[in-house]
Design a protein around this motif. Structure first.
Motif, PDB file in Angstrom:
ATOM      1  N   PRO A   1       0.746  -1.196  -0.218  1.00 50.35           N
ATOM      2  CA  PRO A   1      -0.145  -0.234   0.024  1.00 50.35           C
ATOM      3  C   PRO A   1       0.982   1.412   0.275  1.00 50.35           C
ATOM      4  O   PRO A   1       1.991   1.120   0.983  1.00 50.35           O
ATOM      5  CB  PRO A   1      -0.975  -0.055   1.493  1.00 50.35           C
ATOM      6  N   SER A   2       0.462   1.971  -0.869  1.00 50.86           N
ATOM      7  CA  SER A   2       1.465   3.123  -1.034  1.00 50.86           C
ATOM      8  C   SER A   2       0.435   4.294   0.443  1.00 50.86           C
ATOM      9  O   SER A   2      -0.423   4.085   0.128  1.00 50.86           O
ATOM     10  CB  SER A   2       1.726   4.011  -2.439  1.00 50.86           C
ATOM     11  N   ILE A   3       1.648   5.217   0.763  1.00 59.35           N
ATOM     12  CA  ILE A   3       1.650   6.040   1.717  1.00 59.35           C
ATOM     13  C   ILE A   3       1.748   7.446   1.105  1.00 59.35           C
ATOM     14  O   ILE A   3       2.716   7.611   1.092  1.00 59.35           O
ATOM     15  CB  ILE A   3       2.589   6.105   3.038  1.00 59.35           C
ATOM     16  N   LYS A   4       0.908   7.742   1.150  1.00 62.47           N
ATOM     17  CA  LYS A   4      -0.045   9.727   0.706  1.00 62.47           C
ATOM     18  C   LYS A   4       1.307   9.912   1.662  1.00 62.47           C
ATOM     19  O   LYS A   4       1.067  10.469   3.114  1.00 62.47           O
ATOM     20  CB  LYS A   4      -0.917   9.777   0.007  1.00 62.47           C
ATOM     21  N   THR A   5       1.848  11.129   1.334  1.00 61.57           N
ATOM     22  CA  THR A   5       2.717  12.319   1.768  1.00 61.57           C
ATOM     23  C   THR A   5       2.359  13.701   1.281  1.00 61.57           C
ATOM     24  O   THR A   5       2.259  13.960  -0.094  1.00 61.57           O
ATOM     25  CB  THR A   5       4.313  12.199   2.284  1.00 61.57           C
ATOM     26  N   ASP A   6       2.496  14.217   2.388  1.00 56.37           N
ATOM     27  CA  ASP A   6       2.208  16.133   1.554  1.00 56.37           C
ATOM     28  C   ASP A   6       3.352  17.100   1.537  1.00 56.37           C
ATOM     29  O   ASP A   6       3.397  18.188   1.869  1.00 56.37           O
ATOM     30  CB  ASP A   6       1.297  17.028   2.669  1.00 56.37           C
ATOM     31  N   GLY A   7       5.015  15.859   1.784  1.00 51.90           N
ATOM     32  CA  GLY A   7       5.749  16.761   1.582  1.00 51.90           C
ATOM     33  C   GLY A   7       6.463  17.233   2.529  1.00 51.90           C
ATOM     34  O   GLY A   7       7.401  17.977   2.364  1.00 51.90           O
ATOM     35  N   ILE A   8       5.827  16.698   3.589  1.00 53.80           N
ATOM     36  CA  ILE A   8       6.194  17.422   5.087  1.00 53.80           C
ATOM     37  C   ILE A   8       6.977  15.963   5.969  1.00 53.80           C
ATOM     38  O   ILE A   8       6.210  14.721   6.514  1.00 53.80           O
ATOM     39  CB  ILE A   8       6.125  18.165   6.447  1.00 53.80           C
ATOM     40  N   VAL A   9       8.418  15.807   6.590  1.00 53.36           N
ATOM     41  CA  VAL A   9       8.697  15.190   7.474  1.00 53.36           C
ATOM     42  C   VAL A   9       8.120  15.361   8.598  1.00 53.36           C
ATOM     43  O   VAL A   9       8.532  16.288   9.236  1.00 53.36           O
ATOM     44  CB  VAL A   9       9.790  14.256   7.284  1.00 53.36           C
ATOM     45  N   ARG A  10       7.452  13.946   9.373  1.00 52.44           N
ATOM     46  CA  ARG A  10       7.589  14.645  10.184  1.00 52.44           C
ATOM     47  C   ARG A  10       7.728  13.412  11.467  1.00 52.44           C
ATOM     48  O   ARG A  10       7.956  12.410  11.535  1.00 52.44           O
ATOM     49  CB  ARG A  10       5.665  14.428  10.915  1.00 52.44           C
ATOM     50  N   ILE A  11       7.992  14.337  12.656  1.00 49.05           N
ATOM     51  CA  ILE A  11       8.798  13.555  13.299  1.00 49.05           C
ATOM     52  C   ILE A  11       8.862  14.099  15.419  1.00 49.05           C
ATOM     53  O   ILE A  11       7.865  14.929  15.378  1.00 49.05           O
ATOM     54  CB  ILE A  11      10.888  14.197  13.921  1.00 49.05           C
ATOM     55  N   ARG A  12       8.001  12.505  16.307  1.00 48.28           N
ATOM     56  CA  ARG A  12       7.649  12.734  17.186  1.00 48.28           C
ATOM     57  C   ARG A  12       8.175  11.703  18.325  1.00 48.28           C
ATOM     58  O   ARG A  12       9.183  10.894  17.562  1.00 48.28           O
ATOM     59  CB  ARG A  12       6.348  12.402  17.055  1.00 48.28           C
ATOM     60  N   LEU A  13       7.797  11.992  19.618  1.00 42.12           N
ATOM     61  CA  LEU A  13       8.597  10.570  20.265  1.00 42.12           C
ATOM     62  C   LEU A  13       6.950   9.935  20.788  1.00 42.12           C
ATOM     63  O   LEU A  13       6.321  10.474  21.167  1.00 42.12           O
ATOM     64  CB  LEU A  13       8.741  11.670  21.634  1.00 42.12           C
ATOM     65  N   GLU A  14       7.575   8.392  20.538  1.00 37.82           N
ATOM     66  CA  GLU A  14       5.758   7.977  20.940  1.00 37.82           C
ATOM     67  C   GLU A  14       6.688   7.130  22.269  1.00 37.82           C
ATOM     68  O   GLU A  14       7.862   6.971  22.165  1.00 37.82           O
ATOM     69  CB  GLU A  14       6.005   6.713  19.636  1.00 37.82           C
ATOM     70  N   THR A  15       5.937   6.973  23.320  1.00 39.90           N
ATOM     71  CA  THR A  15       6.313   6.517  23.959  1.00 39.90           C
ATOM     72  C   THR A  15       5.303   5.124  25.005  1.00 39.90           C
ATOM     73  O   THR A  15       5.283   4.184  25.290  1.00 39.90           O
ATOM     74  CB  THR A  15       6.313   7.051  25.737  1.00 39.90           C
ATOM     75  N   LYS A  16       4.226   5.264  24.046  1.00 40.58           N
ATOM     76  CA  LYS A  16       3.061   4.306  24.283  1.00 40.58           C
ATOM     77  C   LYS A  16       2.920   2.705  24.024  1.00 40.58           C
ATOM     78  O   LYS A  16       4.074   2.678  22.253  1.00 40.58           O
ATOM     79  CB  LYS A  16       1.217   4.605  23.393  1.00 40.58           C
ATOM     80  N   GLY A  17       2.993   2.003  24.204  1.00 42.24           N
ATOM     81  CA  GLY A  17       3.472   0.327  24.282  1.00 42.24           C
ATOM     82  C   GLY A  17       4.780   0.311  24.018  1.00 42.24           C
ATOM     83  O   GLY A  17       4.715  -1.559  23.172  1.00 42.24           O
ATOM     84  N   ARG A  18       5.805   0.353  24.990  1.00 43.61           N
ATOM     85  CA  ARG A  18       6.602   0.448  24.331  1.00 43.61           C
ATOM     86  C   ARG A  18       7.411   0.548  26.034  1.00 43.61           C
ATOM     87  O   ARG A  18       8.147   0.795  26.132  1.00 43.61           O
ATOM     88  CB  ARG A  18       7.939   1.628  23.904  1.00 43.61           C
ATOM     89  N   LYS A  19       6.861   0.044  27.023  1.00 45.33           N
ATOM     90  CA  LYS A  19       6.892   0.053  28.119  1.00 45.33           C
ATOM     91  C   LYS A  19       7.211   1.090  29.229  1.00 45.33           C
ATOM     92  O   LYS A  19       8.833   1.300  29.325  1.00 45.33           O
ATOM     93  CB  LYS A  19       7.450  -1.516  27.929  1.00 45.33           C
ATOM     94  N   GLY A  20       6.895   2.481  28.195  1.00 44.08           N
ATOM     95  CA  GLY A  20       7.482   3.840  28.905  1.00 44.08           C
ATOM     96  C   GLY A  20       8.581   4.145  28.308  1.00 44.08           C
ATOM     97  O   GLY A  20       9.451   5.634  28.622  1.00 44.08           O
TER      98      GLY A  20
END
Length: 106
Positions: free
Chosen positions: A23-42
């Protein structure tokens, strides 16, 4: 009704090719960087989404970012995951490479 994908048949005695399209993931040309902790034991994990590169170049970019941060990481579903909170380093590196970068999330 589910579509049955035939993988093996006794009529011809050989394995048939099972075609799956990625499946092709559509992008809008912006690279998004986020910090995730959910589901990763903190534990924190920096995720980078929206990088529109071929698979080989995406792997090379992931390797470069892991070496720069001195941590581990992986690619899952065209999203680069880097261990730890390295958003600032990664943002600076991607901006130098010419990507339009945005810090997402909290």
């Amino acid at each position: 009704m589910k579509e049955n994908k035939l993988v093996y048949t006794t009529q011809t005695g050989r394995v048939l090719n099972k075609v799956q399209s990625k499946p092709s993931i559509k992008t809008d040309g912006i690279v998004r960087i986020r910090l995730e902790t959910k589901g990763r034991k903190g534990k924190g994990m920096t995720t980078i989404a929206g990088v529109d590169l071929p698979e080989k170049e995406l792997k090379d970019l992931c390797s470069q970012l892991k070496k720069m941060c001195g941590t581990g990481g992986a690619i899952k579903n065209s999203i680069i995951e880097i261990q730890g909170d390295n958003r600032d380093k990664i943002k600076a590196t991607l901006e130098q490479l010419g990507h339009n970068v945005k810090l997402a999330g909290g």
